[in-house]
Design a protein around this motif. Structure first.
Motif, PDB file in Angstrom:
ATOM      1  N   LYS A 166     -20.963 -58.800  -5.215  1.00 11.71           N
ATOM      2  CA  LYS A 166     -21.320 -59.009  -3.811  1.00 11.71           C
ATOM      3  C   LYS A 166     -22.827 -58.953  -3.562  1.00 11.71           C
ATOM      4  N   TRP A 167     -23.586 -58.384  -4.501  1.00 14.51           N
ATOM      5  CA  TRP A 167     -24.997 -58.144  -4.233  1.00 14.51           C
ATOM      6  C   TRP A 167     -25.965 -58.942  -5.124  1.00 14.51           C
ATOM      7  N   PHE A 226     -25.859 -46.055   0.238  1.00 12.54           N
ATOM      8  CA  PHE A 226     -25.138 -47.224  -0.275  1.00 12.54           C
ATOM      9  C   PHE A 226     -24.253 -47.853   0.805  1.00 12.54           C
ATOM     10  N   TYR A 227     -24.214 -49.200   0.801  1.00  8.37           N
ATOM     11  CA  TYR A 227     -23.309 -49.975   1.664  1.00  8.37           C
ATOM     12  C   TYR A 227     -22.589 -51.004   0.796  1.00  8.37           C
ATOM     13  N   GLU A 228     -21.328 -51.263   1.129  1.00 13.21           N
ATOM     14  CA  GLU A 228     -20.460 -52.070   0.273  1.00 13.21           C
ATOM     15  C   GLU A 228     -20.961 -53.505   0.120  1.00 13.21           C
ATOM     16  N   GLU A 229     -21.367 -54.150   1.214  1.00 10.83           N
ATOM     17  CA  GLU A 229     -21.758 -55.547   1.179  1.00 10.83           C
ATOM     18  C   GLU A 229     -23.035 -55.748   1.984  1.00 10.83           C
ATOM     19  N   PRO A 230     -23.761 -56.837   1.708  1.00  8.17           N
ATOM     20  CA  PRO A 230     -24.993 -57.090   2.483  1.00  8.17           C
ATOM     21  C   PRO A 230     -24.748 -57.178   3.991  1.00  8.17           C
ATOM     22  N   ILE A 238     -32.369 -60.676   7.716  1.00  7.71           N
ATOM     23  CA  ILE A 238     -31.471 -61.828   7.811  1.00  7.71           C
ATOM     24  C   ILE A 238     -31.715 -62.796   6.658  1.00  7.71           C
ATOM     25  N   ARG A 239     -32.993 -62.969   6.288  1.00 10.15           N
ATOM     26  CA  ARG A 239     -33.320 -63.889   5.206  1.00 10.15           C
ATOM     27  C   ARG A 239     -32.665 -63.461   3.891  1.00 10.15           C
ATOM     28  N   GLU A 240     -32.782 -62.175   3.587  1.00  7.38           N
ATOM     29  CA  GLU A 240     -32.196 -61.700   2.329  1.00  7.38           C
ATOM     30  C   GLU A 240     -30.675 -61.779   2.369  1.00  7.38           C
ATOM     31  N   ASN A 245     -25.744 -64.413   0.445  1.00  6.99           N
ATOM     32  CA  ASN A 245     -24.467 -65.041   0.797  1.00  6.99           C
ATOM     33  C   ASN A 245     -24.409 -66.504   0.356  1.00  6.99           C
ATOM     34  N   SER A 246     -25.511 -67.227   0.522  1.00  5.79           N
ATOM     35  CA  SER A 246     -25.514 -68.635   0.115  1.00  5.79           C
ATOM     36  C   SER A 246     -25.440 -68.768  -1.398  1.00  5.79           C
TER      37      SER A 246
END
Length: 626
Positions: A166-167, A226-230, A238-240, A245-246
């Motif tokens: 996911k990261w 820690f967080y599970e997903e961006p 937002i850019r990162e 995601n893209s």
């Protein structure tokens, strides 16, 4: 180098710079770096502290006999554990870790991993705090404590793999994963660097207390940061977020997906990756566990120097792992090599170079600096594999990365678990043999000088000569047919009739000739062995329990009788000749097998080679019969 994101807005394409090293995905890699550093330190510290924990001067191997009374204080309790027990203790960590990999690897792809990793780091730290007390109560409880710590760290290792699904953007996987995994090597280096000083100043138990406390702090930081997903992170730009995601848009989530077990078992790439991980972890465990012991035994250095030198390979491996990740992503982003070539290249380098450097340790005259240099190169080059097989599963099956990575680490842990056991067993056998040699040498030194005894003019040498002639006779009876069959067979007639005599072509009957085909001749020539092979094992066993005089004498007589009957049997047909040769083989097999027991009673240890060679050389004298 800046990374650019592409955002479509109608017909216009904007190029927006995305944070590189100062980003949350690299911050997550750094957080995992420190988590791995902490648990690696808790795992590896025993490899060095066991040098202080074990009494090297006592090889009795009493399970937990404390020798602490030999020290001025109790800061360094010492136990008399044999090399075999030490091997079990050193590998016991893997007994627990091996349980966690597959189930945690599978579940980490379906459920959040934040609580799993945080709780497992905390439990591993608690078991580190309990280790000195467990060692004092006995090796059994110590092994249980290490196994439970292995179970906790197995959860951390298996669960963190799902994070990068996911990261980690595709073009940064090597860099991010190498940064996080390199924490294992940095933890080992820092532990080796500082443990020697801590053991000298504060005692080896403090090593476990300090690492346990550090792990508890890491657990708290994990729950906070820690967080599970961006998309769940409150501070990520937002850019990162859009860049990640893209980049991962083509991946399909593994949730609600059935595992294609059959396809995985048939996949050659999966097998190749798994075997490469097995080889890596076998070697890594061997270097990590036995480098301090090797340096202490071969170079005879003190505890502080041992810690410094044992940590040096881990520091170089740490640097090598990060450099390998940068190189792999550089080759991929610049399209210098294909992704498959990159994985194969680094896997090959990581597995082949350590073998070359390790074998070079056997070279004579290396000296102090040569030995340390080769150990450093062997351990450092092993880390090229980190951007080979370990990441390759993420390339070929990202949706099942957690499960497949758990499987490959499970198989690899079998290697890391068995290598200390194998080395411990080998060292135990070596120590036993050295003790036996020392005891034998001591006995020989204390023996009175030997009395002068007869040499070649003695009965034992007379027996050797007698057996020499016995072997000459029996081997001549065996081998004579190899030459006589040339005269016995009509070489001009290939009709292959079973026993058509062609003696009418001769002037007399002194050389009967038979028309036997090459196939029949082959059976006749090999028939002797059919009988001999029957006798070897039972006669060899019985000759050690019963007198051999009658066995050898009777068998020699029977063999000679069958030799006398051979011409008549040949005249009556090849079948009867074959039977006669088989029975002669049984007789001579008895002679050959039974005579070995003679030298058990007649050959002094210092003359066995001479006496046996005299008797057995009769077998090579058979050609004199021709």
């Amino acid at each position: 180098m800046p990374v650019f994101n592409f955002i479509s807005n109608g017909d216009v394409l904007f190029h927006l710079p995305v944070p590189g090293f100062c980003s949350f995905r690299y911050g997550l890699a750094l957080l995992l770096h420190f988590v791995n550093m902490g648990i690696s330190g808790q795992h590896t510290c025993l490899s060095l502290t066991i040098v202080t924990m074990v009494n090297r001067t006592d090889t009795s191997g009493v399970p937990n006999a404390s020798a602490g009374q030999k020290l001025d204080d109790t800061k360094n309790p010492v136990y008399n554990w044999s090399p075999g027990i030490q091997g079990v203790i050193l590998s016991s960590f893997s007994y627990g870790a091996i349980i966690a990999y597959i189930p945690v690897g599978y579940l980490s792809g379906r459920f959040p991993v934040k609580k799993w990793i945080g709780s497992a780091v905390f439990l591993s730290s608690v078991f580190s705090l309990l280790t000195p007390g467990a060692a004092h109560l006995g090796p059994a409880l110590f092994i249980v404590c290490r196994a439970l710590q292995g179970l906790s760290q197995g959860i951390v290792i298996a669960a963190q793999n799902a994070i990068w699904v996911k990261w980690a953007p595709t073009l940064e996987r090597g860099r991010l994963i190498s940064v996080s995994y390199s924490g294992f090597k940095l933890g080992s280096f820092l532990v080796m660097l500082g443990s020697g000083f801590i053991c000298d100043l504060l005692g080896w138990p403090m090593v476990f207390y300090i690492l346990g406390a550090f792990g508890c702090v890491l657990s708290l930081l994990w729950f906070i940061l820690f967080y599970e997903e961006p998309k769940d992170h409150p501070w990520i730009s937002i850019r990162e977020k859009e860049y990640i995601n893209s980049s991962l848009a083509q991946q399909v989530s593994s949730r609600r997906q059935r595992l294609p077990i059959k396809a995985m078992l048939k996949s050659l790439p999966v097998w190749a990756i798994t075997l490469s991980v097995f080889a890596y972890m076998w070697s890594a465990s061997l270097f990590a566990v036995y480098t301090p012991t090797y340096l202490s035994t071969m170079l005879h250095i003190n505890m502080r120097e041992n810690g410094l030198l044992s940590g040096l390979p881990h520091l170089c491996a740490y640097i090598c792992g990060i450099v390998a990740g940068e190189m792999a992503d550089f080759f991929h982003s610049r399209k210098i090599f294909s992704l498959l070539t990159i994985r194969k290249l680094f896997t090959t380098l990581g597995l082949l170079l350590p073998v070359i450097f390790s074998l070079s340790l056997l070279a004579p005259g290396l000296g102090f600096h040569g030995t340390v240099t080769l150990l450093v190169l062997a351990s450092a080059s092993l880390n090229f594999s980190m951007v080979g097989g370990f990441i390759n599963v993420l390339d070929i099956a990202p949706r099942y990365y957690g499960f497949l990575n758990g499987v490959e680490i499970l198989v690899g842990t079998v290697g890391s678990m068995t290598s200390p056991l194998a080395v411990g067993h080998i060292l135990s056998q070596w120590m036993d043999s050295k003790l036996a040699e020392e005891e034998e040498r001591h006995q020989m030194e204390n023996q009175p000088p030997p009395r002068k005894v007869p040499g070649f003019c003695s009965f034992c040498y007379g027996l050797g000569v007698l057996l020499h002639f016995v072997n000459v006779a029996v081997m001549a009876q065996v081998s004579c047919i190899n030459l006589t069959i040339v005269a016995m067979v009509n070489g001009t007639d290939t009709s292959g009739m079973p026993n058509a005599s062609a003696q009418e072509k001769l002037d007399d009957t002194k050389n009967p000739v038979y028309n036997w085909s090459p196939g029949i001749q082959g059976v006749i020539l090999s028939s002797f062995s059919y009988g001999a092979i029957i006798a070897y094992i039972p006669i060899g066993y019985l000759s050690g329990r019963f007198p051999v005089k009658k066995l050898v004498g009777s068998a020699l007589f029977l063999s000679s009788v069958f030799s006398l009957l051979t011409p008549g049997a040949a005249r009556l047909g090849p079948a009867l000749l074959i039977v006669c040769r088989v029975l002669q083989g049984i007789s001579q097999g008895t002679v050959h097998a039974a005579q070995h027991a003679t030298w058990v009673r007649w050959a002094p240890p210092l003359e066995r080679g001479r006496l046996a060679s005299i008797s057995y050389s009769g077998e090579d004298s058979r050609m004199a019969a021709f």
